[in-house]
Design a protein around this motif. Sequence first.
Motif, PDB file in Angstrom:
ATOM      1  N   LEU A  87      -6.862   6.215   2.891  1.00 52.41           N
ATOM      2  CA  LEU A  87      -6.582   5.611   1.588  1.00 52.41           C
ATOM      3  C   LEU A  87      -6.737   4.096   1.675  1.00 52.41           C
ATOM      4  O   LEU A  87      -6.284   3.467   2.636  1.00 52.41           O
ATOM      5  CB  LEU A  87      -5.170   5.959   1.130  1.00 52.41           C
ATOM      6  N   LEU A  88      -7.373   3.530   0.661  1.00 56.27           N
ATOM      7  CA  LEU A  88      -7.550   2.086   0.580  1.00 56.27           C
ATOM      8  C   LEU A  88      -6.305   1.459  -0.058  1.00 56.27           C
ATOM      9  O   LEU A  88      -5.791   1.940  -1.061  1.00 56.27           O
ATOM     10  CB  LEU A  88      -8.786   1.766  -0.266  1.00 56.27           C
ATOM     11  N   LYS A  89      -5.834   0.380   0.574  1.00 54.51           N
ATOM     12  CA  LYS A  89      -4.736  -0.392  -0.005  1.00 54.51           C
ATOM     13  C   LYS A  89      -5.192  -1.845  -0.076  1.00 54.51           C
ATOM     14  O   LYS A  89      -5.482  -2.463   0.952  1.00 54.51           O
ATOM     15  CB  LYS A  89      -3.467  -0.273   0.844  1.00 54.51           C
ATOM     16  N   LEU A 109      -4.205   1.088   9.412  1.00 52.24           N
ATOM     17  CA  LEU A 109      -2.794   1.204   9.759  1.00 52.24           C
ATOM     18  C   LEU A 109      -2.234   2.498   9.183  1.00 52.24           C
ATOM     19  O   LEU A 109      -2.221   2.688   7.973  1.00 52.24           O
ATOM     20  CB  LEU A 109      -2.010   0.002   9.215  1.00 52.24           C
ATOM     21  N   ARG A 110      -1.811   3.383  10.081  1.00 54.60           N
ATOM     22  CA  ARG A 110      -1.167   4.646   9.685  1.00 54.60           C
ATOM     23  C   ARG A 110      -1.947   5.399   8.599  1.00 54.60           C
ATOM     24  O   ARG A 110      -1.402   5.765   7.561  1.00 54.60           O
ATOM     25  CB  ARG A 110       0.273   4.375   9.234  1.00 54.60           C
ATOM     26  N   GLY A 111      -3.233   5.583   8.853  1.00 55.95           N
ATOM     27  CA  GLY A 111      -4.047   6.373   7.936  1.00 55.95           C
ATOM     28  C   GLY A 111      -4.527   5.640   6.706  1.00 55.95           C
ATOM     29  O   GLY A 111      -5.111   6.245   5.814  1.00 55.95           O
ATOM     30  N   GLY A 143       2.316  10.083   3.795  1.00 54.27           N
ATOM     31  CA  GLY A 143       1.200   9.228   4.176  1.00 54.27           C
ATOM     32  C   GLY A 143       1.263   7.853   3.538  1.00 54.27           C
ATOM     33  O   GLY A 143       0.229   7.253   3.247  1.00 54.27           O
ATOM     34  N   GLY A 144       2.486   7.354   3.307  1.00 53.57           N
ATOM     35  CA  GLY A 144       2.627   6.051   2.685  1.00 53.57           C
ATOM     36  C   GLY A 144       2.395   6.058   1.185  1.00 53.57           C
ATOM     37  O   GLY A 144       2.362   5.006   0.554  1.00 53.57           O
TER      38      GLY A 144
END
Length: 245
Positions: A97-99, A113-115, A12-13
Amino acid sequence: MEETPTRVLTYGGEQIRVELLPRARPGTTLRIKVHPDLTVQVVIPDGTSDADLDKALYQKTRWIWQKLRDFRAVQEHASPRAYVSGESHFYLGRRHLLKVQHQPDAPETVRMLRGRLEVSVQERNTLRIQKLLELWYFARAQEVFRHRLSALLPTTLWVRTSPALKLQVMQTQWGNCSPGGTITLNPHLVKAPRDCVDYVILHELCHLKEHNHGPAFWGLLARIMPDWERHKARLDGMAEMMLQK
């Protein structure tokens, strides 16, 4: 002091560090442990090949990620949000998830973007990140609520024209219906699963015909959404996390 050997998994990145704990004791079995402090360890019996270890980790990668996500959710539930990378935030019932990206010369944006929820900010400022997310949620709520209202109207035959729709942050309500027929929805509701969103919208549409919570109201709601109690219970159970700041 000798450093603990590790493996790094990616899902998941997210990169997940796994500590390897060799065990020479007879009868030891390969066990993967995810601890509340977000430490991940694998107990490796003597004689385990690298191929067997990699296979076991590969098969359990998603499970490890889910356990870490659950422990993070508990931590976030117990303390105010810090709006930093790695936190999880809800959208339509799913955790993302926060990025946070610091880009001084780029426009400030929020995108999914992608979860992940990716926030680009020009300055490292917690309140600014919070505000950008609130604006993003508000815009998405307008879009989702209008779409679901249009989709649900054909089931409510007593509603002849689409009611006015308004968004307002409320601490104790997901929605309400004014005597004049305006439906107000809480933008935080967009964090809940779609069926829960539909439940709240249908609830308020029923108030256009039945203005109180008497037997006729509940009978009307049950006709158009027979399983409304299940969705209400689910929404009630998530309310504190949905409204968390």
